[in-house]
Design a protein around this motif. Structure first.
Motif, short mmCIF file in Angstrom:
data_model
loop_
_atom_site.label_atom_id
_atom_site.label_comp_id
_atom_site.label_asym_id
_atom_site.label_seq_id
_atom_site.Cartn_x
_atom_site.Cartn_y
_atom_site.Cartn_z
N ASN B 111 4.85 -4.63 5.55
CA ASN B 111 3.44 -4.58 5.91
C ASN B 111 3.04 -3.18 6.40
O ASN B 111 3.80 -2.53 7.09
N GLY B 112 1.83 -2.79 6.01
CA GLY B 112 1.25 -1.58 6.58
C GLY B 112 1.80 -0.26 6.10
O GLY B 112 1.55 0.77 6.70
N PHE B 141 -2.62 -12.95 0.76
CA PHE B 141 -2.39 -13.40 2.13
C PHE B 141 -3.25 -12.67 3.15
O PHE B 141 -3.98 -13.27 3.92
N ARG B 142 -3.16 -11.34 3.17
CA ARG B 142 -3.85 -10.60 4.22
C ARG B 142 -5.38 -10.68 4.02
O ARG B 142 -5.87 -10.49 2.91
N ALA B 143 -6.05 -10.92 5.12
CA ALA B 143 -7.49 -11.00 5.08
C ALA B 143 -8.05 -9.69 4.53
O ALA B 143 -7.64 -8.61 4.95
N ALA B 144 -8.95 -9.79 3.58
CA ALA B 144 -9.66 -8.64 3.01
C ALA B 144 -8.79 -7.69 2.20
O ALA B 144 -9.23 -6.62 1.81
N ASP B 147 -10.50 -7.52 -1.10
CA ASP B 147 -11.71 -6.66 -1.03
C ASP B 147 -11.33 -5.19 -1.02
O ASP B 147 -11.96 -4.36 -1.66
N GLN B 148 -10.29 -4.89 -0.25
CA GLN B 148 -9.85 -3.50 -0.15
C GLN B 148 -9.46 -2.96 -1.52
O GLN B 148 -9.88 -1.87 -1.93
N LEU B 151 -12.52 -2.56 -3.80
CA LEU B 151 -13.29 -1.34 -3.52
C LEU B 151 -12.62 -0.12 -4.14
O LEU B 151 -13.27 0.76 -4.70
N TRP B 152 -11.29 -0.09 -4.03
CA TRP B 152 -10.55 1.01 -4.65
C TRP B 152 -10.76 1.01 -6.17
O TRP B 152 -10.98 2.06 -6.78
N LEU B 165 -8.42 -16.00 -1.73
CA LEU B 165 -7.42 -15.83 -0.68
C LEU B 165 -6.57 -17.09 -0.59
O LEU B 165 -7.10 -18.20 -0.67
N GLY B 194 2.30 -7.38 1.92
CA GLY B 194 3.39 -6.80 2.69
C GLY B 194 4.33 -7.90 3.13
O GLY B 194 3.88 -8.99 3.49
N MET B 196 8.13 -8.49 5.35
CA MET B 196 9.30 -7.94 6.02
C MET B 196 10.52 -8.39 5.21
O MET B 196 10.61 -9.54 4.81
N LYS B 199 12.46 -11.72 5.87
CA LYS B 199 11.81 -13.03 5.81
C LYS B 199 12.17 -13.70 4.50
O LYS B 199 11.66 -13.33 3.44
N LEU B 202 9.27 -15.20 2.23
CA LEU B 202 8.42 -14.18 1.61
C LEU B 202 9.17 -13.45 0.51
O LEU B 202 8.59 -13.08 -0.52
#
Lengths: 453, 304
Positions: B111-112, B141-144, B147-148, B151-152, B165, B194, B196, B199, B202
């Motif tokens: 993640n991230g 899974f991750r909110a938005a 959308d992100q 936009l890209w 989602l 993302g 880990m 997990k 995942l």
């Protein structure tokens, strides 16, 4: 990576004669290994150095309990110091102000600020019953505001309505106004991720902080961060005067050395740990947990505690005397079994025997059935005193009697006898190699474990 | 500002420290224990990792040097050459003409680390060759996250396939690949959530995405790129280790090289895994991604 830290330190210590107290030479050598372990756990170099320098005088002269090795003792001392450094101040959230209490979340890109700000909002709502407003000042990352809005909606926490094209300062002012009108108790400001050397973005943060005047300013940091942790913490501290650190991704398998780095550099308490992707995956910081990770030695530490509490010194000494003489009767074994049960398992008691971490690993891998201990106890209790002192006399009919008496069967009795024989041989070897160390021995013969499965 | 210059500037702070550090070390007249210790510490500070640093300093300590070789410049050269030997083999151009169409690229990472942003930048670069690109928003899974990515995609003008989602990421991947195949796209890039690396569930989900792609074409994904965050310490090694267990990692993209303590872990990774490094990210803008070039990287890292 650190399962063998005790092993490494044992190796170093095997050159020293065991004294009753840790001497400077031992401490220096041991701490050298520990320093390396800290670095492997991503503790920043400057922080690791300082930490080691502080722990050294505390270790020298410590009494080494009979049943412990110097390595185990040293690790315990280091661990205690780690907990002390990591913990300390009260780490709860500060709401002690005229409402609305304002909180600012800052950090690098991808450290988990948005998710964490919602987690904290939820935490405050649940534990303090406050009305919260979430506001995203991240106008840079595409859909960042939307992410916060979505998470807020999902968790019934109010978020500031998004107005496209507004700048962070405008959003801030709008947030403050909205909060005043709606009687909000707590405002949480999520900010855009920024690199600590990006002077434009850091200046923006400084500006926002002045306008907001928050009671809490949290640095949200990834627990996987490497050596850069000190620079990150330093710069954010300088720019916005942090009040706390929240470490995310603690559910990964990172060693979390960044915790020590950031704690040392900022002097700010680590207040929370992010433990997963869900909104409830948040824990109040517990220094023990992180200390165990950084050192990877939680087992040894709790063992040392248990040993110091539970084992009667004389008993251990008597056992040791018998070891040295190469005698190991079933009465000795019975005593051991009972101690094992008291302390919690085979692996741990064997791990206590000095110089044995190599063997401990074998034991862990061998997956021993602990219930076997009860059966073995029953078998020994079914032996006469004579049999216990001199197992050689146990032949066919005696075996049968013992098996029936203990409610087991002859195969188990045979296994125990064989195991005892092997242990006696081991003890002899041990006593020949000086009594305290296995030295060149490669560990326990594998058959010994087969008897215990 | 050209890319090389930008990278140099980004690394400037690090390099200054590095050069200064080396200077301090080698002003002493011989490489004694102290010197080596300083050198080791110096490398540690750049996240190179203890194991690597130990190997490295052994190498340096073993050799004998003439007195005139004990200069700052010479040791800089030695270090530089050592690192170059490690980095050169993993330098690989990713922006080549695809061998097959659609060329399926799976993007993964914890993640991230910047997977979605990296995809945006990747598209921008691939687009330059007038390629038809489609992106699958399999981070459901991750909110938005969707959308992100959307936009890209708008920004760099590429197609996107998405589902609501919470839907099955594998099905998004399947749909994207299918669409790419039926409509003669050049590239099919799959964004994933993302995860880990420790997990299990995942990682199982990730493995399902691959299984599903293989149902359409057993040779896909053609590329599985692991995105790593340059700020990450030694855990980056675990990340590669675990992702590799699911599927071969064909390339690495390292992001966030515009911070301070950069490059070290990249060297350790190259040393240990020999996985090609396809690109590096040095900022949030759409052009802040380029080929990894060992010489440029090294020059920016050591000299400046």
């Amino acid at each position: 990576m650190f399962e063998n830290l005790t092993g490494k330190i044992e190796d170093v210590f095997s050159f020293f004669k065991k004294g009753t107290r840790l001497n400077e030479e031992q401490v220096d050598e041991g701490l050298r290994k520990i320093r390396q372990a800290l670095l492997e756990s991503d503790v920043a170099l400057s922080v690791a150095k300082e930490f080691i320098a502080n722990v050294k005088p505390k270790a020298i002269g410590q009494e080494v309990l009979k049943s412990l090795t110097p390595a185990q003792l040293l690790i315990k001392i280091v661990n205690d110091e780690l907990i002390k450094v990591l913990g300390g101040e009260n780490s709860n959230i500060n709401l002690n102000t005229v409402p609305p209490a304002k909180m600012l979340f800052v950090g690098l890109q991808g450290s988990g600020k948005t998710t964490t700000s919602v987690k904290i909002a939820k935490y405050i709502e649940k534990n303090f019953n406050k009305k919260i407003l979430l506001s995203s000042l991240d106008v840079y990352r595409p859909a960042a505001q939307k992410q916060l809005e979505f998470l807020g909606n999902q968790n019934n926490i109010q978020t500031l309505p998004i107005i496209e094209g507004q700048l962070p300062i405008e959003i801030t002012q709008r947030t403050l106004a909205t909060a005043n009108l709606s009687g909000t108790d707590v405002i949480i400001f999520d900010t855009a991720g920024r690199t600590q050397i990006d002077s434009v973005m850091m200046a923006e943060l400084n500006n926002l902080k002045k306008i907001i005047n928050p009671i809490e300013t949290f640095l949200v940091a990834d627990s996987l961060t490497g050596q850069d942790a000190v620079n990150i913490a330093n710069e954010f501290k300088k720019t916005v005067d942090l009040t706390g650190v929240i470490l995310t991704r603690i559910d990964g398998d990172g060693k979390g050395g960044a915790a020590l780095s950031m704690r040392s550099v900022t002097g700010c308490p680590i207040k929370f740990l992010g433990t997963g992707e869900k909104v409830d995956d948040l824990e109040i910081f517990h220094p023990q947990r992180i200390a165990n990770r950084i050192l990877g030695m939680g087992d040894v530490v709790s063992l040392v505690e248990k040993v110091s509490q539970n084992l009667k010194r004389e008993e251990v000494e008597e056992l040791e005397e018998n070891f040295k003489k190469g005698q190991f009767t079933f009465n000795d074994y019975l005593k051991q079994i009972r101690q094992m049960k008291k302390i919690g398992g085979m692996g741990k008691i064997i791990g206590m025997i000095p110089g044995i971490s190599k063997i401990k690993k074998q034991i862990d891998e061998a997956d021993i059935d602990e219930s076997i201990l009860n059966k073995q106890e029953a078998i020994i209790l079914s032996m006469t005193k004579k049999e216990r002192d001199n197992p050689k006399i146990i032949e066919g009919s005696r075996k049968k009697r013992i098996a029936i008496g203990s409610g087991t069967d002859i195969t188990l009795v045979n296994k125990l006898l064989k195991q005892h024989k092997m242990m006696t041989i081991m003890m002899k070897k041990m006593s020949q190699s000086g009594g305290r160390n296995f030295g060149g021995m490669e560990g326990i013969p594998p058959e010994l474990f087969n008897n215990l499965k | 500002m050209n890319f090389f210059k930008k990278l140099k500037d980004s690394l400037k702070k690090t390099s200054e420290n590095f050069t200064k550090g080396i200077g301090q070390i080698f002003d002493k007249s011989k490489p004694n224990v102290e010197t080596l210790k300083d050198l080791e510490e110096f490398l540690i500070k750049s996240d190179v990792g203890v194991k690597f640093v130990n190997d490295f300093s052994k190498k340096i300590a073993e050799k004998k040097y003439l007195k005139q070789e004990l200069t700052k410049e010479n040791f800089l050269k030695i270090i530089s050459n050592e690192i170059k030997n490690i980095l050169k083999p993993v330098e690989k151009n990713f922006f080549f003409e695809p061998i097959t169409k659609p060329y399926v690229i799976l993007i993964c990472g914890v993640n991230g680390v910047g997977k979605t942003t990296t995809i945006g930048k990747l598209c921008k670069k691939l687009k330059k060759n007038n390629k038809k690109i489609i992106v699958g928003a399999a981070d459901t899974f991750r909110a938005a996250a969707i959308d992100q990515l959307e936009l890209w995609c708008k920004k760099v003008d590429v197609e996107i396939i998405k589902s609501p989602l919470g839907s099955d990421p594998a099905s998004v991947a399947y749909k994207t690949f299918e669409t790419a195949k039926n409509n003669q796209f050049d590239y099919c890039i799959i964004d994933t959530a993302g995860r880990m690396q420790n997990k299990k569930n995942l990682m199982e989900e990730f493995s399902k995405i691959i299984r599903v792609l293989k149902k359409i074409d057993i040779n896909t994904p053609h590329e599985t790129i692991l995105v790593l965050d340059a700020t990450t310490g030694q855990n980056a090694i675990n990340q590669i280790d675990e992702f590799r267990k699911i599927t071969p990692i064909t390339g690495i993209i390292m992001t966030k090289l515009d911070g301070t303590a950069k490059g070290g872990i990249l060297i350790a990774i190259a040393h240990q895994f020999k996985i090609p490094i396809y690109a590096i990210g040095v900022g949030e803008k759409e052009d802040d991604l380029d080929n990894f070039v060992a010489d440029e990287f090294l020059e920016a890292f050591i000299k400046n």
